[in-house]
Scaffold this active site. Structure first.
Site, short mmCIF file in Angstrom:
data_model
loop_
_atom_site.label_atom_id
_atom_site.label_comp_id
_atom_site.label_asym_id
_atom_site.label_seq_id
_atom_site.Cartn_x
_atom_site.Cartn_y
_atom_site.Cartn_z
N CYS A 125 -16.97 -11.47 -12.17
CA CYS A 125 -15.90 -12.44 -11.82
C CYS A 125 -16.47 -13.75 -11.30
O CYS A 125 -15.79 -14.77 -11.30
CB CYS A 125 -14.98 -11.83 -10.78
SG CYS A 125 -14.22 -10.30 -11.33
N HIS A 265 -11.08 -17.23 -6.99
CA HIS A 265 -10.98 -16.22 -8.05
C HIS A 265 -9.65 -15.50 -7.90
O HIS A 265 -9.25 -15.11 -6.80
CB HIS A 265 -12.15 -15.25 -7.91
CG HIS A 265 -12.00 -14.02 -8.76
ND1 HIS A 265 -11.58 -14.07 -10.07
CD2 HIS A 265 -12.20 -12.70 -8.48
CE1 HIS A 265 -11.54 -12.85 -10.56
NE2 HIS A 265 -11.90 -12.00 -9.61
N ASN A 296 -5.87 -10.49 -13.35
CA ASN A 296 -7.25 -10.82 -12.97
C ASN A 296 -8.12 -10.85 -14.24
O ASN A 296 -8.38 -9.81 -14.84
CB ASN A 296 -7.75 -9.76 -11.98
CG ASN A 296 -9.20 -9.94 -11.58
OD1 ASN A 296 -9.97 -10.61 -12.28
ND2 ASN A 296 -9.59 -9.34 -10.48
C1 LIG Z 1 -6.41 -2.11 -5.73
C2 LIG Z 1 -5.60 -2.37 -4.47
C3 LIG Z 1 -4.38 -3.23 -4.80
C4 LIG Z 1 -5.11 -1.04 -3.92
O1 LIG Z 1 -4.41 -1.28 -2.73
P1 LIG Z 1 -4.75 -0.42 -1.45
O2 LIG Z 1 -3.79 -0.80 -0.41
O3 LIG Z 1 -6.21 -0.59 -1.15
O4 LIG Z 1 -4.44 1.05 -1.98
P2 LIG Z 1 -5.12 2.42 -1.60
O5 LIG Z 1 -6.12 2.76 -2.67
O6 LIG Z 1 -5.60 2.42 -0.17
O7 LIG Z 1 -3.90 3.37 -1.70
C5 LIG Z 1 -2.77 3.22 -0.85
C6 LIG Z 1 -1.67 4.13 -1.34
O8 LIG Z 1 -1.15 3.63 -2.59
C7 LIG Z 1 -1.26 4.64 -3.60
N1 LIG Z 1 -1.61 3.98 -4.85
C8 LIG Z 1 -2.85 3.65 -5.31
N2 LIG Z 1 -2.75 3.04 -6.50
C9 LIG Z 1 -1.44 2.99 -6.78
C10 LIG Z 1 -0.70 2.46 -7.86
N3 LIG Z 1 -1.30 1.84 -8.91
N4 LIG Z 1 0.65 2.56 -7.84
C11 LIG Z 1 1.28 3.15 -6.81
N5 LIG Z 1 0.64 3.68 -5.75
C12 LIG Z 1 -0.71 3.58 -5.75
C13 LIG Z 1 -2.35 5.57 -3.13
O9 LIG Z 1 -2.17 6.85 -3.66
C14 LIG Z 1 -2.14 5.55 -1.63
O10 LIG Z 1 -1.05 6.41 -1.32
P3 LIG Z 1 -1.03 7.23 0.08
O11 LIG Z 1 -1.02 6.19 1.16
O12 LIG Z 1 0.23 8.01 -0.01
O13 LIG Z 1 -2.29 8.06 0.08
C15 LIG Z 1 -6.45 -3.07 -3.39
O14 LIG Z 1 -7.44 -2.21 -2.89
C16 LIG Z 1 -7.12 -4.29 -3.90
O15 LIG Z 1 -6.47 -5.24 -4.26
N6 LIG Z 1 -8.46 -4.32 -3.90
C17 LIG Z 1 -9.21 -5.46 -4.38
C18 LIG Z 1 -9.14 -5.43 -5.85
C19 LIG Z 1 -9.72 -6.64 -6.46
O16 LIG Z 1 -9.41 -7.72 -6.07
N7 LIG Z 1 -10.58 -6.43 -7.42
C20 LIG Z 1 -11.16 -7.46 -8.13
C21 LIG Z 1 -12.34 -7.98 -7.46
S1 LIG Z 1 -13.12 -8.97 -8.58
#
Ligand SMILES: CC(C)(COP(=O)(O)OP(=O)(O)OC[C@H]1O[C@@H](n2cnc3c(N)ncnc32)[C@H](O)[C@@H]1OP(=O)(O)O)[C@@H](O)C(=O)NCCC(=O)NCCS
Length: 340
Positions: A125, A265, A296
């Site tokens: 990225c 980004h 993204n």
């Molecule tokens: C991916 C992202 C949106 C996930 O959000 P998060 O708050 O970290 O989510 P978590 O993995 O901690 O999961 C939280 C809850 O949502 C649920 N969940 C995870 N993915 C899910 C989805 N796609 N849809 C619905 N629920 C989802 C999980 O099961 C968890 O449930 P629980 O609380 O009952 O156990 C977040 O981590 C993120 O944006 N990370 C950075 C990603 C990024 O920018 N990447 C590019 C970098 S170049």
């Protein structure tokens, strides 16, 4: 002791700037509703956690090369140059799925450059901002006169559409910038770096040999999709990257009060908001939010976002813009530029 030498030394332009920006957005618009069933999610969850309402995915004919060429043609037209003025083409991508040769050579040829130097770089990225930094140095050192920098991805090819952690995030597209000589500074020094201790946080899941197999063991035969540990990436990007952004302002000799435009980004809307808060950006600074409509697009995200801001009047020629990009590696790069 000075070593005698018969060699000549190159000298380049005193300053550089971005002369023109171009973008290509693939034709397939994919709303959240189309992907939620496979990952047991909802439009509401995706919008709340990432700010993404829809993304663009490429059709078969929208290849990495095709999207690169289309974005480049627009950037060339806006810079007032033609392909023969370009003597170096840098393509930043992780989704040109032919290991070799570099797609940059095919792009340079299709555009009609006169045998420009052409190579790909892999900084995920952060690739576009790495490319702009290289272009800046190449032009100032005299290794090139005008450099075409392209950020392009077809991440839909390497995203597991059943993976809850990535399927709603990644998307496709291309952005390009022409970097050339300038009378005044238009690209400030880069702040860049990497943290290989976090190598596994975002990565291609398997080595190609694990897919194809070796004499010793059969392969899985399954595409080595991207995997991501979302939570640590989120924390790293939200906090560490705001510091890097401040360092880039310092290296440019300006403060947040001098900024007109912030183009981070487009990883996640919550990361964009967290960075803006932690940088204490004044209200007047316009912030790129292309991710809502585009998803993204990794190396393409910064030029796509800047292109949208220019098209919609949120960034105008002469504005001072901070670019910052970060991702797999983990790798990052940031620089202040003057909007073309
Ligand atoms: C991916 C992202 C949106 C996930 O959000 P998060 O708050 O970290 O989510 P978590 O993995 O901690 O999961 C939280 C809850 O949502 C649920 N969940 C995870 N993915 C899910 C989805 N796609 N849809 C619905 N629920 C989802 C999980 O099961 C968890 O449930 P629980 O609380 O009952 O156990 C977040 O981590 C993120 O944006 N990370 C950075 C990603 C990024 O920018 N990447 C590019 C970098 S170049």
């Amino acid at each position: 002791m000075t070593l005698a030498s018969p060699l000549a030394s190159a000298t380049g332009a005193a300053h550089t700037r971005i002369l023109g920006i171009g973008a290509y957005r693939p034709s397939r618009v994919v709303p959240n509703a189309d992907i939620v069933e496979a990952i047991d999610s909802s439009d509401e969850w995706i919008q709340q956690r990432s700010g993404i309402r829809q993304r663009r995915w490429a059709d078969d004919h929208e290849t990495v090369q095709m999207m690169s060429v289309e974005a480049s043609r627009k950037a060339l037209e806006r810079s007032g140059l033609t392909a023969t003025d370009i003597d170096c083409v840098i393509v930043a991508t992780v989704s040109h799925l032919l290991q070799t040769p570099a797609v940059a050579t095919a792009v340079a040829h299709e555009l009609g450059t006169d045998q420009a130097a052409a190579f790909d770089i892999s900084a995920a990225c952060a690739g576009f901002c790495h490319g702009v930094a290289l272009a800046n140095d190449l032009v100032r050192a005299g290794s090139a006169t005008n450099v075409l920098v392209i950020g392009v991805e077809r991440l839909s090819d390497i995203t597991d559409l059943d993976d809850r952690g990535t399927a709603f995030i990644f998307a496709d597209g291309a952005g390009a910038a022409v970097v050339g000589p300038s009378d005044t500074p238009g690209i400030a020094p880069v702040v860049w770096g990497s943290d290989g201790e976090q190598f596994d946080l975002i990565r291609q899941r398997e080595d190609w040999r694990d897919v194809v197999g070796t004499d010793a063991a059969p392969g899985s035969g399954v595409m080595p999709y991207l995997t991501m540990q979302g939570n640590p990436v989120f924390r790293w990007a939200s906090f560490a990257m705001a510091k890097v952004a401040h360092q880039a302002l310092e290296r440019a000799g300006i403060t947040v009060d001098d900024l007109d435009v912030f183009v981070p980004h487009q990883a996640n809307m919550r990361i964009i908001d967290a960075m803006a808060r932690s940088m204490k950006l004044p209200e007047k600074v316009r912030i790129a939010r292309d991710i809502a409509e585009q998803g993204n697009t990794s190396a393409a995200s910064v030029p796509l976002a800047l292109d949208r801001m220019i098209a919609e009047g949120d960034a105008k020629s002469g504005d001072v813009a901070l670019l910052i990009a970060f991702g797999a590696g983990l790798a990052y790069a940031a620089q202040v530029v003057v909007v073309p």
